[in-house]
Design a protein around this motif. Structure first.
Motif, PDB file in Angstrom:
ATOM      1  N   ALA A 120       0.888  -1.329  -0.059  1.00 30.03           N
ATOM      2  CA  ALA A 120       0.050   0.005   0.012  1.00 30.03           C
ATOM      3  C   ALA A 120       0.759   0.991   0.042  1.00 30.03           C
ATOM      4  O   ALA A 120       0.485   2.220  -0.881  1.00 30.03           O
ATOM      5  CB  ALA A 120      -0.882   0.062   1.186  1.00 30.03           C
ATOM      6  N   ARG A 121       2.019   1.314   0.606  1.00 27.97           N
ATOM      7  CA  ARG A 121       2.771   2.320   0.837  1.00 27.97           C
ATOM      8  C   ARG A 121       3.568   2.477  -0.430  1.00 27.97           C
ATOM      9  O   ARG A 121       3.754   3.463  -1.039  1.00 27.97           O
ATOM     10  CB  ARG A 121       3.921   2.232   1.863  1.00 27.97           C
ATOM     11  CG  ARG A 121       3.269   2.475   3.187  1.00 27.97           C
ATOM     12  CD  ARG A 121       4.583   2.492   4.311  1.00 27.97           C
ATOM     13  NE  ARG A 121       5.182   1.483   4.515  1.00 27.97           N
ATOM     14  CZ  ARG A 121       5.020   0.217   5.057  1.00 27.97           C
ATOM     15  NH1 ARG A 121       3.840   0.192   5.861  1.00 27.97           N
ATOM     16  NH2 ARG A 121       5.647  -0.876   5.103  1.00 27.97           N
ATOM     17  N   TRP A 122       3.972   1.442  -1.237  1.00 32.90           N
ATOM     18  CA  TRP A 122       4.421   1.456  -2.500  1.00 32.90           C
ATOM     19  C   TRP A 122       3.598   2.167  -3.328  1.00 32.90           C
ATOM     20  O   TRP A 122       3.970   3.017  -4.342  1.00 32.90           O
ATOM     21  CB  TRP A 122       5.351   0.106  -2.774  1.00 32.90           C
ATOM     22  CG  TRP A 122       5.950   0.371  -4.174  1.00 32.90           C
ATOM     23  CD1 TRP A 122       7.390   0.641  -4.029  1.00 32.90           C
ATOM     24  CD2 TRP A 122       5.536  -0.088  -5.298  1.00 32.90           C
ATOM     25  NE1 TRP A 122       7.805   0.629  -5.449  1.00 32.90           N
ATOM     26  CE2 TRP A 122       6.688   0.035  -5.990  1.00 32.90           C
ATOM     27  CE3 TRP A 122       4.500  -0.582  -5.912  1.00 32.90           C
ATOM     28  CZ2 TRP A 122       6.776  -0.291  -7.482  1.00 32.90           C
ATOM     29  CZ3 TRP A 122       4.596  -0.795  -7.352  1.00 32.90           C
ATOM     30  CH2 TRP A 122       5.654  -0.789  -8.157  1.00 32.90           C
ATOM     31  N   ARG A 161       5.161  -5.949 -15.151  1.00 35.98           N
ATOM     32  CA  ARG A 161       5.161  -7.032 -14.568  1.00 35.98           C
ATOM     33  C   ARG A 161       5.999  -7.421 -13.498  1.00 35.98           C
ATOM     34  O   ARG A 161       5.744  -8.435 -12.600  1.00 35.98           O
ATOM     35  CB  ARG A 161       5.412  -8.261 -15.802  1.00 35.98           C
ATOM     36  CG  ARG A 161       4.461  -8.333 -16.816  1.00 35.98           C
ATOM     37  CD  ARG A 161       4.887  -9.178 -17.836  1.00 35.98           C
ATOM     38  NE  ARG A 161       5.016 -10.474 -17.477  1.00 35.98           N
ATOM     39  CZ  ARG A 161       3.918 -11.433 -17.351  1.00 35.98           C
ATOM     40  NH1 ARG A 161       2.594 -11.076 -18.065  1.00 35.98           N
ATOM     41  NH2 ARG A 161       4.092 -12.945 -16.971  1.00 35.98           N
ATOM     42  N   GLY A 162       6.884  -6.593 -13.190  1.00 39.90           N
ATOM     43  CA  GLY A 162       7.754  -6.937 -11.987  1.00 39.90           C
ATOM     44  C   GLY A 162       8.210  -5.774 -10.997  1.00 39.90           C
ATOM     45  O   GLY A 162       9.190  -6.242 -10.259  1.00 39.90           O
ATOM     46  N   SER A 166      10.125  -6.592  -7.261  1.00 38.77           N
ATOM     47  CA  SER A 166      11.466  -6.054  -7.142  1.00 38.77           C
ATOM     48  C   SER A 166      11.104  -5.051  -5.650  1.00 38.77           C
ATOM     49  O   SER A 166      12.173  -5.410  -4.976  1.00 38.77           O
ATOM     50  CB  SER A 166      11.983  -5.340  -8.192  1.00 38.77           C
ATOM     51  OG  SER A 166      11.991  -6.115  -9.429  1.00 38.77           O
ATOM     52  N   ALA A 167      10.506  -4.475  -5.706  1.00 40.31           N
ATOM     53  CA  ALA A 167      10.178  -3.633  -4.461  1.00 40.31           C
ATOM     54  C   ALA A 167      10.247  -4.116  -3.267  1.00 40.31           C
ATOM     55  O   ALA A 167      10.709  -3.691  -2.138  1.00 40.31           O
ATOM     56  CB  ALA A 167       9.195  -2.475  -4.914  1.00 40.31           C
ATOM     57  N   LEU A 168       9.299  -5.202  -3.199  1.00 41.94           N
ATOM     58  CA  LEU A 168       9.188  -6.162  -2.016  1.00 41.94           C
ATOM     59  C   LEU A 168       9.895  -7.159  -1.937  1.00 41.94           C
ATOM     60  O   LEU A 168       9.195  -8.427  -1.512  1.00 41.94           O
ATOM     61  CB  LEU A 168       7.506  -6.384  -1.802  1.00 41.94           C
ATOM     62  CG  LEU A 168       6.641  -4.998  -1.912  1.00 41.94           C
ATOM     63  CD1 LEU A 168       5.169  -5.441  -1.678  1.00 41.94           C
ATOM     64  CD2 LEU A 168       7.090  -4.090  -0.905  1.00 41.94           C
ATOM     65  N   ALA A 169      10.803  -7.391  -2.531  1.00 41.10           N
ATOM     66  CA  ALA A 169      11.696  -8.799  -2.782  1.00 41.10           C
ATOM     67  C   ALA A 169      12.135  -9.370  -1.463  1.00 41.10           C
ATOM     68  O   ALA A 169      11.977 -10.600  -1.391  1.00 41.10           O
ATOM     69  CB  ALA A 169      12.955  -8.480  -3.682  1.00 41.10           C
ATOM     70  N   LEU A 181      -0.679 -10.772  -3.973  1.00 39.00           N
ATOM     71  CA  LEU A 181       0.137  -9.462  -4.652  1.00 39.00           C
ATOM     72  C   LEU A 181       0.718  -9.893  -6.273  1.00 39.00           C
ATOM     73  O   LEU A 181       1.015  -9.143  -6.995  1.00 39.00           O
ATOM     74  CB  LEU A 181       1.259  -8.848  -3.831  1.00 39.00           C
ATOM     75  CG  LEU A 181       0.590  -8.067  -2.627  1.00 39.00           C
ATOM     76  CD1 LEU A 181       1.587  -7.756  -1.563  1.00 39.00           C
ATOM     77  CD2 LEU A 181      -0.105  -7.095  -3.101  1.00 39.00           C
ATOM     78  N   LEU A 182       1.430 -11.175  -6.020  1.00 41.58           N
ATOM     79  CA  LEU A 182       1.791 -11.862  -7.272  1.00 41.58           C
ATOM     80  C   LEU A 182       0.994 -13.184  -7.708  1.00 41.58           C
ATOM     81  O   LEU A 182       0.049 -13.506  -6.924  1.00 41.58           O
ATOM     82  CB  LEU A 182       3.187 -12.320  -7.017  1.00 41.58           C
ATOM     83  CG  LEU A 182       4.245 -11.377  -6.354  1.00 41.58           C
ATOM     84  CD1 LEU A 182       5.583 -11.964  -6.484  1.00 41.58           C
ATOM     85  CD2 LEU A 182       4.248 -10.227  -7.308  1.00 41.58           C
ATOM     86  N   ILE A 183       1.099 -12.979  -9.136  1.00 46.28           N
ATOM     87  CA  ILE A 183       0.490 -14.307  -9.555  1.00 46.28           C
ATOM     88  C   ILE A 183       1.455 -15.450  -9.992  1.00 46.28           C
ATOM     89  O   ILE A 183       2.501 -14.748 -10.671  1.00 46.28           O
ATOM     90  CB  ILE A 183      -0.424 -13.931 -10.824  1.00 46.28           C
ATOM     91  CG1 ILE A 183      -1.684 -13.145 -10.488  1.00 46.28           C
ATOM     92  CG2 ILE A 183      -0.742 -15.250 -11.746  1.00 46.28           C
ATOM     93  CD1 ILE A 183      -2.030 -12.504 -11.654  1.00 46.28           C
ATOM     94  N   LYS A 184       1.090 -16.672  -9.787  1.00 45.02           N
ATOM     95  CA  LYS A 184       2.188 -17.696 -10.059  1.00 45.02           C
ATOM     96  C   LYS A 184       1.358 -18.674 -11.063  1.00 45.02           C
ATOM     97  O   LYS A 184       0.263 -19.353 -10.404  1.00 45.02           O
ATOM     98  CB  LYS A 184       2.551 -18.389  -8.879  1.00 45.02           C
ATOM     99  CG  LYS A 184       3.882 -19.315  -9.072  1.00 45.02           C
ATOM    100  CD  LYS A 184       4.566 -19.929  -7.994  1.00 45.02           C
ATOM    101  CE  LYS A 184       5.703 -20.915  -8.334  1.00 45.02           C
ATOM    102  NZ  LYS A 184       6.243 -21.355  -7.152  1.00 45.02           N
TER     103      LYS A 184
END
Length: 627
Positions: A120-122, A161-162, A166-169, A181-184
């Protein structure tokens, strides 16, 4: 973690309720109690009382009632377990040790919450960056100011797509996938779920981000993309904006339910913060329960088109089994082609208030929708309407409310389609009429004589009732059913308190149940044995459960919970109304014997049929003989 009744009792005993409430409410001494202005509704004259000896608060203005735990859950919106933890810490009590599985789930949920909050912050940072220009222009076009966007935590997901990944790695792909937050997909690398969208956080009651709704900026499908269900987020149990609407609804004394996120934000532009929305689904039972915690009669404000009206009817049917005294729905219809945001733009808050001032009660919506469901030009069609209305009314679990709906639907139906009153019988050719002692008119009672209800086969349960006395048998069954399902006691407390019980021991048991619901607000299965034992009626309760032999449907261990609740309410209603019916029938019989006129005969016939109907309703609650 298991919270025993003994632990909760000790927690309440150690909590100084007036000190707890006095942190947020100005209280003054009033005899042995404290009083102040109610925190749950606006008032100028204090009607909110706190009793430390009994450990509960009560408002005579809005009927808010509860103990320390309930105050924290209702006034501050804390989840139950968090309220217990806060009180335990203040009282110096150690919480029961959690089991390993619970600890693992709690640790995992903490990680998911942290990831969601970081996302949310990002997103809000991206909204203020170079890439968020189009999103900022969209907000400006919609009339959403920067302070309002900040209040709702609105952000922007870049069309990549990334970038979020990357920001929340540091959280790891598995946590980000589990948080939605991601789709796999199969063996491919996970990628960002939300891309090129305005991001609206979905928060829990404590204001923590648990999911997102993403709105596309240009044309495209889907218009809204929501987070999937996760360990934090169940879209059927969550209401958007519940964190802001909770305090606002208590202040305003109402709750408004609209269709979508932007509708809620549109109302907030007009200073109306007590609004929530489902998360892209039809209103569910769990969401209704959450709404009723905030307001007794939430207002569903839906579009005036066919889709909006269908949604209103679906919500009405879903709510009907759950309504109770002081718990219903109202419906406000928006002008055709307008949503709340359009209404705010065209007329501001006054235009919205004008719509909200013209609400329709739940009973009216159901009546009108069934009336319009099909042409009613034939007797068969009208009979179908009556049957549909009866079927809907019978779904209501609360006996008192069900009886009122049945009566109201009958009254409205009869007002539209009542038959003309019968002509007095005149005999063959000017002979004596009925009033002067001639032959009685033909009718359901046969060629002569009064009405006789149809004979029913004498089943074994019916013979048992005849041998044991219907009132005593039914009273025992009702109280046994409430011991087995104590969460229903509050729904029937008013009817219970006035029940004519034929036994002093049963009366004492009933009084203990009613006293418990008054002091505690709600009861659970784990509490009832301890409460009844403490009140000195535990042995009566045990004997009742061990000796009740009739196969009432609501006493079966394998009974469907909704069916059992409905049947138990039906039994309470029959037990409560039988004495009044019998007294009225006796009076009507005396009146007919004295006057022998048609009106007296009609009234006696009506009451006889009503009494027979009550007995049929009772027999319907008994299991088949072979069970």
């Amino acid at each position: 973690m298991t919270l025993s009744p003994q632990f909760l009792d000790e927690l309440r005993a150690r909590t100084h309720l007036s000190a707890l409430i006095g942190r947020s409410v100005k209280l003054t001494k009033a005899g042995r109690e404290y009083k102040g202005c109610c925190p749950f509704h606006d008032e100028k004259t204090p009607s909110f009382y706190v009793n430390d000896d009994k450990g509960f608060y009560h408002c005579f203005g809005c009927s808010a009632h509860g103990d320390a735990i309930r105050f924290l859950t209702e006034a501050r919106g804390l989840p139950f377990i968090d309220a217990v933890k806060e009180l335990a810490a203040a009282a110096g009590l150690d919480m029961p040790a959690p089991d390993p599985r619970s600890a693992e789930r709690a640790e995992r949920a903490t990680g998911l919450t942290s990831a969601s909050e970081a996302a949310a912050r990002w997103f809000t940072e991206q909204l203020q960056g170079i890439g968020g220009a189009d999103a900022r222009a969209y907000l400006q076009k919609r009339g959403i100011s920067e302070p309002l966007a900040k209040a709702f935590g609105i952000g922007f997901a870049p069309d990549a797509r990334g970038k979020l990944k990357s920001a929340l790695a540091s959280f790891g792909d598995d946590t980000l996938v589990e948080a939605g937050l991601l789709i796999k997909v199969e063996e491919k690398e996970p990628y960002d779920r939300f891309r090129g969208r305005l991001m609206i956080p979905i928060r829990d009651q404590r204001g923590r981000t648990i999911a997102f709704g993403g709105r596309i900026l240009d044309q495209g499908e889907p218009k809204y993309l929501n987070s999937p269900d996760t360990p934090l987020f169940d879209k059927g149990r969550t209401l958007f904006n519940v964190d802001r609407a909770g305090p606002a609804s208590r202040k305003a004394g109402r709750l408004i339910v609209v269709e979508g996120y932007m509708d809620v934000i549109g109302l907030a532009k007009a200073g109306i913060d007590e609004a929530v929305a489902p998360n892209g689904t039809a209103v569910t039972e769990h969401q209704l329960e959450r709404m009723w915690r905030l307001a007794e009669i939430p207002i569903l404000c839906l579009d005036g088109d066919k889709a909006g009206q269908k949604a209103a009817v679906r919500a009405a049917h879903r709510a009907l089994p759950m309504i109770a005294p002081g718990r219903s729905l109202a419906f406000a219809t928006l002008p055709a082609g307008q949503d709340p945001d359009d209404l705010v733009k065209s007329g501001g808050a006054p235009a919205v208030e004008a719509v909200l001032a013209n609400t329709k009660p739940l009973v009216d919506l159901i009546w009108e929708s069934e009336l319009a469901a099909a042409p009613l030009t034939t007797p068969e069609a009208r009979a179908g309407l009556r049957q549909r209305l009866g079927d809907l009314a019978r779904t209501i679990a609360d006996g008192n409310v069900r009886e009122q709906y049945q009566s109201e639907f009958r009254r409205r139906f009869d007002a539209l389609y009542a038959a003309a009153p019968p002509e007095p019988y005149r005999g063959g050719g000017g002979g004596q009429n009925f009033r002067s002692g001639g032959q009685r008119p033909f009718g359901r009672g046969g060629r002569s004589g009064g009405f006789q209800p149809p004979l029913r086969p004498a089943t074994e349960p019916a013979r048992a009732i005849g041998r044991g006395g219907i009132d005593l048998m039914l009273a025992r069954a009702v109280l046994a059913g409430l011991i087995l399902r104590p969460e229903l006691i509050g729904d029937h407390a008013e009817a219970l308190s006035g029940l004519p019980l034929p036994d002093e021991a049963l009366s004492g048991l009933r009084d203990a149940m009613v006293d418990a619901i008054v002091t505690q607000g709600s009861l659970e299965s784990t509490d009832i044995a301890h409460i009844l034992g403490r009140a000195g009626v535990g042995s009566t309760a045990n004997r009742l459960l061990g000796t009740n032999g009739l196969a009432f449907s609501f006493l079966r261990s394998d009974a469907d919970p909704l069916r059992a609740a409905r049947d138990l309410g039906e039994a309470i209603e029959v037990l409560a109304t039988r004495p009044a019916i019998d007294a009225a029938l006796a009076e009507a019989t005396r009146a007919f014997a004295a006057s022998t006129d048609e009106a007296a005969f009609a009234e006696q016939q009506r009451l006889t049929l009503e009494r027979a109907e009550a007995e049929q309703r009772l027999l319907a609650l008994l299991g088949p003989e072979d069970e």
